[in-house]
Design a protein around this motif. Sequence first.
Motif, PDB file in Angstrom:
ATOM      1  N   HIS A   1      39.939  33.654  35.206  1.00 12.83           N
ATOM      2  CA  HIS A   1      40.715  34.289  36.281  1.00 12.83           C
ATOM      3  C   HIS A   1      40.015  34.241  37.645  1.00 12.83           C
ATOM      4  O   HIS A   1      40.661  34.124  38.671  1.00 12.83           O
ATOM      5  CB  HIS A   1      41.119  35.726  35.910  1.00 12.83           C
ATOM      6  CG  HIS A   1      40.013  36.734  36.033  1.00 12.83           C
ATOM      7  ND1 HIS A   1      38.988  36.840  35.135  1.00 12.83           N
ATOM      8  CD2 HIS A   1      39.766  37.699  36.964  1.00 12.83           C
ATOM      9  CE1 HIS A   1      38.175  37.811  35.489  1.00 12.83           C
ATOM     10  NE2 HIS A   1      38.618  38.352  36.600  1.00 12.83           N
ATOM     11  N   ASP A   2      38.678  34.315  37.654  1.00 15.19           N
ATOM     12  CA  ASP A   2      37.959  34.334  38.942  1.00 15.19           C
ATOM     13  C   ASP A   2      37.276  33.005  39.252  1.00 15.19           C
ATOM     14  O   ASP A   2      36.353  32.977  40.073  1.00 15.19           O
ATOM     15  CB  ASP A   2      36.900  35.451  38.914  1.00 15.19           C
ATOM     16  CG  ASP A   2      37.426  36.763  39.488  1.00 15.19           C
ATOM     17  OD1 ASP A   2      38.504  36.745  40.121  1.00 15.19           O
ATOM     18  OD2 ASP A   2      36.764  37.795  39.303  1.00 15.19           O
ATOM     19  N   ILE A   3      37.737  31.930  38.646  1.00 18.10           N
ATOM     20  CA  ILE A   3      37.071  30.632  38.811  1.00 18.10           C
ATOM     21  C   ILE A   3      37.054  30.203  40.295  1.00 18.10           C
ATOM     22  O   ILE A   3      36.148  29.501  40.741  1.00 18.10           O
ATOM     23  CB  ILE A   3      37.744  29.555  37.903  1.00 18.10           C
ATOM     24  CG1 ILE A   3      36.814  28.389  37.656  1.00 18.10           C
ATOM     25  CG2 ILE A   3      39.088  29.085  38.412  1.00 18.10           C
ATOM     26  CD1 ILE A   3      35.789  28.622  36.581  1.00 18.10           C
TER      27      ILE A   3
ATOM     28  N   SER B   1      41.175  34.879  49.136  1.00 22.76           N
ATOM     29  CA  SER B   1      41.673  33.509  48.919  1.00 22.76           C
ATOM     30  C   SER B   1      41.310  32.994  47.524  1.00 22.76           C
ATOM     31  O   SER B   1      41.775  31.938  47.117  1.00 22.76           O
ATOM     32  CB  SER B   1      41.093  32.566  49.984  1.00 22.76           C
ATOM     33  OG  SER B   1      39.688  32.469  49.820  1.00 22.76           O
ATOM     34  N   HIS B   2      40.491  33.743  46.756  1.00 26.38           N
ATOM     35  CA  HIS B   2      39.987  33.156  45.505  1.00 26.38           C
ATOM     36  C   HIS B   2      41.058  32.893  44.443  1.00 26.38           C
ATOM     37  O   HIS B   2      40.920  31.914  43.703  1.00 26.38           O
ATOM     38  CB  HIS B   2      38.791  33.954  44.945  1.00 26.38           C
ATOM     39  CG  HIS B   2      39.145  35.223  44.248  1.00 26.38           C
ATOM     40  ND1 HIS B   2      39.237  36.422  44.891  1.00 26.38           N
ATOM     41  CD2 HIS B   2      39.431  35.483  42.947  1.00 26.38           C
ATOM     42  CE1 HIS B   2      39.560  37.360  44.022  1.00 26.38           C
ATOM     43  NE2 HIS B   2      39.683  36.820  42.840  1.00 26.38           N
ATOM     44  N   PRO B   3      42.157  33.671  44.351  1.00 31.87           N
ATOM     45  CA  PRO B   3      43.171  33.284  43.363  1.00 31.87           C
ATOM     46  C   PRO B   3      43.789  31.908  43.687  1.00 31.87           C
ATOM     47  O   PRO B   3      43.953  31.071  42.798  1.00 31.87           O
ATOM     48  CB  PRO B   3      44.218  34.399  43.468  1.00 31.87           C
ATOM     49  CG  PRO B   3      43.480  35.577  44.023  1.00 31.87           C
ATOM     50  CD  PRO B   3      42.488  34.982  44.969  1.00 31.87           C
TER      51      PRO B   3
ATOM     52  N   GLN C   1      47.737  35.381  39.931  1.00 32.17           N
ATOM     53  CA  GLN C   1      48.408  36.683  40.126  1.00 32.17           C
ATOM     54  C   GLN C   1      47.583  37.915  39.716  1.00 32.17           C
ATOM     55  O   GLN C   1      48.092  39.021  39.747  1.00 32.17           O
ATOM     56  CB  GLN C   1      49.721  36.704  39.322  1.00 32.17           C
ATOM     57  CG  GLN C   1      50.704  35.619  39.738  1.00 32.17           C
ATOM     58  CD  GLN C   1      51.908  35.552  38.814  1.00 32.17           C
ATOM     59  OE1 GLN C   1      52.064  36.357  37.905  1.00 32.17           O
ATOM     60  NE2 GLN C   1      52.759  34.570  39.030  1.00 32.17           N
ATOM     61  N   HIS C   2      46.320  37.748  39.352  1.00 32.03           N
ATOM     62  CA  HIS C   2      45.614  38.916  38.799  1.00 32.03           C
ATOM     63  C   HIS C   2      45.287  39.985  39.846  1.00 32.03           C
ATOM     64  O   HIS C   2      44.845  41.071  39.488  1.00 32.03           O
ATOM     65  CB  HIS C   2      44.357  38.494  38.024  1.00 32.03           C
ATOM     66  CG  HIS C   2      43.239  37.947  38.864  1.00 32.03           C
ATOM     67  ND1 HIS C   2      43.178  36.621  39.251  1.00 32.03           N
ATOM     68  CD2 HIS C   2      42.147  38.534  39.407  1.00 32.03           C
ATOM     69  CE1 HIS C   2      42.094  36.425  39.975  1.00 32.03           C
ATOM     70  NE2 HIS C   2      41.450  37.577  40.098  1.00 32.03           N
ATOM     71  N   HIS C   3      45.507  39.682  41.142  1.00 28.42           N
ATOM     72  CA  HIS C   3      45.330  40.727  42.161  1.00 28.42           C
ATOM     73  C   HIS C   3      46.667  41.222  42.730  1.00 28.42           C
ATOM     74  O   HIS C   3      46.690  41.935  43.730  1.00 28.42           O
ATOM     75  CB  HIS C   3      44.440  40.235  43.303  1.00 28.42           C
ATOM     76  CG  HIS C   3      42.989  40.199  42.920  1.00 28.42           C
ATOM     77  ND1 HIS C   3      42.248  41.341  42.742  1.00 28.42           N
ATOM     78  CD2 HIS C   3      42.167  39.160  42.640  1.00 28.42           C
ATOM     79  CE1 HIS C   3      41.013  41.006  42.383  1.00 28.42           C
ATOM     80  NE2 HIS C   3      40.941  39.689  42.305  1.00 28.42           N
ATOM     81  N   GLU C   4      47.761  40.818  42.082  1.00 25.09           N
ATOM     82  CA  GLU C   4      49.052  41.386  42.483  1.00 25.09           C
ATOM     83  C   GLU C   4      49.113  42.831  41.984  1.00 25.09           C
ATOM     84  O   GLU C   4      48.436  43.190  41.014  1.00 25.09           O
ATOM     85  CB  GLU C   4      50.202  40.575  41.869  1.00 25.09           C
ATOM     86  CG  GLU C   4      50.250  39.114  42.314  1.00 25.09           C
ATOM     87  CD  GLU C   4      50.637  38.927  43.779  1.00 25.09           C
ATOM     88  OE1 GLU C   4      50.928  39.936  44.455  1.00 25.09           O
ATOM     89  OE2 GLU C   4      50.640  37.768  44.249  1.00 25.09           O
TER      90      GLU C   4
ATOM     91  N   ALA D   1      42.321  44.990  33.045  1.00 27.95           N
ATOM     92  CA  ALA D   1      40.977  44.709  32.509  1.00 27.95           C
ATOM     93  C   ALA D   1      39.995  44.446  33.651  1.00 27.95           C
ATOM     94  O   ALA D   1      38.859  44.921  33.637  1.00 27.95           O
ATOM     95  CB  ALA D   1      41.045  43.500  31.573  1.00 27.95           C
ATOM     96  N   ASP D   2      40.459  43.732  34.654  1.00 31.36           N
ATOM     97  CA  ASP D   2      39.633  43.358  35.812  1.00 31.36           C
ATOM     98  C   ASP D   2      39.138  44.607  36.553  1.00 31.36           C
ATOM     99  O   ASP D   2      37.950  44.770  36.825  1.00 31.36           O
ATOM    100  CB  ASP D   2      40.504  42.483  36.730  1.00 31.36           C
ATOM    101  CG  ASP D   2      39.768  41.968  37.952  1.00 31.36           C
ATOM    102  OD1 ASP D   2      38.538  41.850  37.895  1.00 31.36           O
ATOM    103  OD2 ASP D   2      40.437  41.678  38.967  1.00 31.36           O
ATOM    104  N   VAL D   3      40.049  45.506  36.860  1.00 31.29           N
ATOM    105  CA  VAL D   3      39.671  46.699  37.637  1.00 31.29           C
ATOM    106  C   VAL D   3      38.808  47.639  36.786  1.00 31.29           C
ATOM    107  O   VAL D   3      37.806  48.171  37.264  1.00 31.29           O
ATOM    108  CB  VAL D   3      40.928  47.424  38.174  1.00 31.29           C
ATOM    109  CG1 VAL D   3      40.559  48.762  38.796  1.00 31.29           C
ATOM    110  CG2 VAL D   3      41.635  46.539  39.191  1.00 31.29           C
TER     111      VAL D   3
HETATM  112 FE   LIG Z   1      39.613  38.276  41.089  1.00 32.36          FE
END
Ligand SMILES: [Fe+2]
Length: 361
Positions: A167-169, A195-197, A219-222, A248-250
């Motif tokens: 997800h954060d590649i 800009s990372h997504p 979309q993981h920061h939507e 999971a990310d947060v």
């Molecule tokens: Fe991220």
Amino acid sequence: MQFVLKPVNHRFKGGEFASQDYFDHQGNLLVGKGQVVTPSLASYFNRQPVNSLYYEWPDAANPITEHPDSSILINYPRISPWLSRIFLEMDLFKPQLMLKAISFIDTLLEHLFVHPGISSDFKLLYTSDSVTYRHSINVAFLSFMIGKEFNYKGEKLRRLVFGALLHDIGKLNLPDKILNKPEALTLEEFKIIQSHPTLGVQRTTGLILPESVISTILQHHERWNGTGYPQGLANHEISPSAQIVAVADVYEALITDRPYHAGLPPYHAIEILLKGSETHFSPEVIETFLHTIQFYPADSLVTLNSGETGIVLHYSYPNLTRPRIRIIMDAGGIPVEREWIVDLLQDNSRYILSVKYNRAG
Ligand SMILES: [Fe+2]
């Protein structure tokens, strides 16, 4: 593990955003990270000590020896040294399911490290950005737990965890000095982070990746209410796997020490997630996530900030961190003559410091 309140050395200004959670001397939350410190709060904070909350390991340098399955974990060197100690030591998850998750992720990593299109990026993440690698492993672990609770199986579960690992590649494109900056980011730096997504999707262009993996990266920061980035999608416009990885990310970011903040105790991080249900996160995913956690397994004892020890009698959604407790030992560890009940929903001066499990049981 113990939780410690440490006084904050900071002169507050009215109108500033709280850079972390601030607590009074009893551990009550005064203002949450990101909330506005009003002028009256600022002058109140400047007149008396305000604290931040840390958790400390008694001997963080030593390897994990308490977990009954720690010997098995040695077989997974791509994961176990990177997995958050909280997952291993606090028994938040069922041990058998944890081992399943670790073995599942290990198989996927084996595939990723030799994947013709991804291996070079993933190796780079592993060698050059250990913070993001660690984060990705832990987000994959949590996503597996949530996916299992949703009854994801086979390829669906594999794609979810695959997306979580990648997800954060896009952070590989960002300069280290911005990624790990201890001070608050400038608006321009924040835009670069945001800009990372999109950069992540660009990095994987040309590879034949499942659609849900690409949507997770993008979309993981939507946010559930449409205030996220990069597209401002809302509700079910956000793919199910991105909805899961977002939680999971947060959660992972909240419990982990970062250059810009100390990790929060899991019970406090859960309270923050609950506050974000329906605004930041899908309420269904939050509820499912809560079901994956063993809050107070049978025979567990809770220690309160007052030093007293007790047994959890009752707790209910959404007040999972403020149960009713039967006090059985006083602050000196002496069994009380007469057991009594405290309701943490009513008594704000007390909160749970730690949960001890009866491993022999
Ligand atoms: Fe991220």
